[in-house]
Design an enzyme around this catalytic site. Structure first.
Site, PDB file in Angstrom:
ATOM      1  N   ASP A  84      35.267  46.812 -39.991  1.00  0.00           N
ATOM      2  CA  ASP A  84      35.332  45.659 -39.110  1.00  0.00           C
ATOM      3  C   ASP A  84      34.309  44.643 -39.640  1.00  0.00           C
ATOM      4  O   ASP A  84      33.556  44.917 -40.563  1.00  0.00           O
ATOM      5  CB  ASP A  84      35.055  46.092 -37.653  1.00  0.00           C
ATOM      6  CG  ASP A  84      35.590  45.088 -36.655  1.00  0.00           C
ATOM      7  OD1 ASP A  84      35.840  45.466 -35.508  1.00  0.00           O
ATOM      8  OD2 ASP A  84      35.780  43.910 -37.045  1.00  0.00           O
TER       9      ASP A  84
HETATM   10  C1  GLC Z   1      36.324  41.290 -35.009  1.00  0.00           C
HETATM   11  C2  GLC Z   1      37.020  42.396 -34.267  1.00  0.00           C
HETATM   12  C3  GLC Z   1      38.245  42.924 -34.964  1.00  0.00           C
HETATM   13  C4  GLC Z   1      38.905  41.812 -35.748  1.00  0.00           C
HETATM   14  C5  GLC Z   1      37.951  41.415 -36.861  1.00  0.00           C
HETATM   15  C6  GLC Z   1      38.512  40.267 -37.699  1.00  0.00           C
HETATM   16  O1  GLC Z   1      34.946  41.422 -34.903  1.00  0.00           O
HETATM   17  O2  GLC Z   1      36.236  43.514 -33.871  1.00  0.00           O
HETATM   18  O3  GLC Z   1      39.108  43.462 -33.962  1.00  0.00           O
HETATM   19  O4  GLC Z   1      40.138  42.266 -36.295  1.00  0.00           O
HETATM   20  O5  GLC Z   1      36.669  41.043 -36.360  1.00  0.00           O
HETATM   21  O6  GLC Z   1      38.612  39.115 -36.919  1.00  0.00           O
END
Ligand code: GLC
Length: 747
Positions: free
Chosen positions: A288
């Site tokens: 993430d």
């Molecule tokens: C965010 C979220 C995740 C998302 C990623 C990209 O922090 O936790 O669900 O897909 O970043 O935006």
């Protein structure tokens, strides 16, 4: 209703059938051969570059990685970009990459297409409330078609985190509290996004997230600690993830949280152990957003270089915006902290995904401005968004059949969200247009009610702001009405990421405003626009009708208006428990019995039971609950035999009748209880459901099949197996059903 369903099925088929193959630009060799030859030419820097993802300008959901990604692209150091959209912008970045990189390896564009790209569907919790797998798959199909037409190759969806805690803002993005329902919905979404041909130009890579157990954060506080037994992890939280692997998902995303002391992003047991070795996952794993860097504040990595080594050794293939693999992997390799084989494996997994998308044949195949214009906001997509929204609404109360409204009634619409077209498409709404495009409740009502003397609109209060200067005017206005409809709830950003709440009442002075309106002695309908279960005890006692609308998307105002006036008969069922108050949390239907089960009012005199002295154990509204404008009655519940062995199937049948005055849909649910096990078992577990349509007066016999496969669990030996013994089987239109029979599983 049937015609519309047929139309939608036709749309779904057409999206699959014409999995449009566009002209192939470069005839290339078969995948394995092509990629082996390409990797043989790649330097270690170029291989590491494929493991690097940067964010384009715009969405920042975490610490911003300092490096300017444009420069990195020019050096050929980037394999993927997230948050770049539109044909124009992605083509620009792709050209910058291809013009500057030696081996012309295309960039992969990722984006959060969670419940729509431009045409926005209900938030995922709302979509889940449809319990309609075809509708959910269609929503994902349309999302993929629009995103692909907008230059996007990959969505960070489905989010499959089971959660039993509505304080956690991200329940809005998931499928609620149940493992079985969550698994079925996750499969539908993967099939919708990826279709059966990734090289088609209307399908994209899906990404199962957040691996794993992110929804079990202590106290519902986002990013907080998760600590649970392996049995709980495997029994409750992992099955939806496994279901997507079996459905062919091509990417996974690790979660921010630790699990029992080890952050997911560095968790070898979880990623290499379970996902890649045990489940044979052959796609790639991305962190993430800066999840890798966060292993330092977790207290698990001493510095960024160490974090990178932990991640790669755990099986994480791509670094989302952390800049760690880019800056440190080569040194770690030279020190023997990671191996070239690990880097090669990660690189291969990513190149295979690019190959399957057809990007090596034509890196610009998703960059067709004409198609982007044709596909975006297609009329049939907007119709589908309305249909899914209509199916997502849950009727929680309808005292004195206050609903549906009659056109001749004088209705005062009040509340902070009556004219809202910003929040109505919810959080994580990708590139969906809010202002001037999404349909507000007021707009939806005005399309239905032509005699404007019958309707009035006055907000009365804001969502959070406690100013009272509008309240009296709205109350005076409501005095002239036959019925009051209050459209209330949260801001969309009060759910989603980093939006946990310790108090999940209606915020601000909305409830006080309702109390003032109540003094007028007129029927009041409460329409809720929110991203999580709320605590509504007072509202349940004092409102005549309550309609849960979640954040219903681009056509949300139309769906609410059509439901209020009976054009749509609500058929949604709760995918998540609504507690009476926050003190009961975590509260969920498939709980354990305990040694002193409190059996409700009948036990009232019993002090020494697992209960509270101030509140009943029961939820306000249970999992699987939802009313209709019509009535469904269940009768003739039968099972094919009082016992089955491990190779036989049990048939359960029940007659469902529509005994009311409206055609409607019902979700027939099947639950099982394993009465005794080598470990204790939940009092009920969802094991089947069927959403059926019944015209008024119609009845159908619904059939389910149960086998020992459905009765498996992780026993005392941690083997996933069924155990002989006595079982209870339930059917009904809610988890609270007491329509029960018994059977035995024999060796
Ligand atoms: C965010 C979220 C995740 C998302 C990623 C990209 O922090 O936790 O669900 O897909 O970043 O935006």
């Amino acid at each position: 209703m049937k015609f519309k369903t047929a139309l939608l099925l036709l749309l779904a088929v057409s999206l699959t059938a014409n999995a449009q193959k566009d002209k192939k630009k470069n005839q290339i060799k078969p995948k394995k051969e092509f990629i082996s030859e390409l990797m043989a030419k790649m330097t270690i820097d170029e291989k590491i570059g494929q493991l690097v993802q940067f964010t384009a300008d715009g969405t920042i959901t975490g610490p911003v990685a300092g490096d300017n990604f444009i420069e990195q692209i020019k050096k050929g150091n980037v394999g993927s970009i997230l948050n770049a959209t539109t044909v124009k912008y992605t083509a620009e970045l792709q050209k910058m990459n291809l013009d500057n990189s030696r081996l012309k390896i295309p960039l992969l564009f990722g984006y959060d297409v969670i419940h729509g790209y431009k045409t926005i569907f209900p938030i995922t919790l709302g979509e889940s409330a449809t319990w309609d797998l075809n509708a959910v798959e269609l929503a994902a199909k349309i999302s993929a078609a629009e995103a692909a037409a907008g230059g996007v190759h990959w969505t960070f969806s489905p989010m499959v985190d089971i959660s039993r805690d509505p304080r956690w803002g991200r329940v809005s993005e998931g499928a609620g509290e149940d493992t079985y329902l969550g698994s079925k919905l996750a499969i539908a979404r993967v099939h919708g996004y990826q279709g059966n041909d990734l090289s088609a130009i209307n399908t994209i890579l899906a990404c199962t997230k957040h691996f794993a157990a992110y929804g079990a954060a202590e106290a519902g506080r986002d990013y907080n600690t998760v600590d649970m037994s392996e049995r709980m992890l495997r029994e409750v939280y992992l099955p939806p993830f496994k279901a997507t692997v079996d459905a062919g998902v091509r990417t996974f995303m690790t979660s921010f949280n630790e699990i029992s002391g080890v952050p997911a992003t560095g968790n070898k047991f979880l990623v290499n152990g379970i996902l890649k070795d045990e489940w044979k996952f052959d796609g790639f794993v991305v962190t993430d957003y800066t999840g890798m860097n966060e292993m330092i504040p977790h207290g698990y990595a001493k510095d960024e270089k160490h974090a990178g080594e932990l991640a790669l050794n755990a099986g994480v293939d791509m670094d989302m915006v952390g800049g760690i693999y880019m800056k440190n992997l080569k040194k770690s390799l030279s020190e023997g902290k990671v191996t070239e084989a690990q880097i090669n494996d990660a690189c291969r997994r990513i190149l295979e995904a690019k190959y399957d998308l057809g990007l090596f044949e034509d890196p610009y195949r998703y960059n067709d401005a004409k198609r982007e214009k044709e596909v975006t906001y297609k009329k049939e997509y907007l119709e589908a968004a309305l249909d899914v929204a209509n199916k997502s609404l849950v009727l929680l109360k309808n005292g004195n059949n206050t609903l549906p409204l009659k056109k001749e009634q004088k209705v005062a619409f009040v509340g902070p969200l009556i004219s809202d077209e910003f929040n109505i498409i919810g959080s994580w709404a990708a590139s969906g247009d809010r202002h001037g495009f999404a349909v507000s409740v007021e707009e939806g009502i005005n399309k239905i009610i032509t005699d404007k003397s019958k309707i009035s609109f006055a907000k009365g209060v804001e969502i959070l702001d406690k100013k009272r200067d509008m309240m009296q005017a709205a109350i005076d206005n409501a005095k002239k009405a036959d019925v009051i409809v209050a459209v209330m709830g949260e801001f969309e950003n009060m759910t989603g990421e980093a939006a946990s709440r310790t108090n999940i009442d209606l915020p601000g002075i909305q409830k006080e405003f309702l109390a003032e309106l109540k003094k007028l002695g007129k029927p009041i309908v409460l329409v809720l626009l929110n991203g999580r279960p709320l605590t509504l005890e007072w509202e349940n006692q004092n409102m005549d009708a309550i309609l849960e609308a979640w954040w219903p998307g681009t056509r949300g105002g139309d769906a609410i208006a059509q439901t209020l006036y009976g054009i749509n008969n609500p058929s949604g069922k709760l995918p998540m428990t609504f507690p009476r108050n926050v003190g009961q949390i975590p509260l969920y239907y498939n709980h354990k019995s305990t040694g002193r089960p409190y059996l409700g009012k009948a036990d009232n005199e019993q002090k020494y039971k697992s209960r509270y002295i101030d509140v009943d154990n029961s939820p306000l509204y249970e999992f699987g609950y939802g009313l209709s404008y019509t009535n469904f009655t269940y009768s003739n519940f039968k099972i094919s035999s009082p016992k089955i062995n491990f190779n036989q199937k049990l048939k359960a049948t029940v007659e469902v009748s529509n005994t009311g005055n409206f055609d409607g849909e019902e979700v027939v649910q099947l639950y099982i209880r394993d009465k005794v096990g080598s470990v204790t078992r939940p009092v009920k577990e969802l094991k089947g459901f069927q959403k059926i349509f019944l015209k008024k007066g119609e009845k159908k016999t619904i059939e389910f099949e149960i086998s020992s496969e459905d009765l498996k669990f992780y026993g005392i030996d941690m083997q996933f197996a069924a155990e002989p013994g006595d079982f209870e089987i339930f059917v009904g239109g809610t988890s609270a059903t007491d329509m029960k029979l018994e059977f035995e599983l024999v060796k």
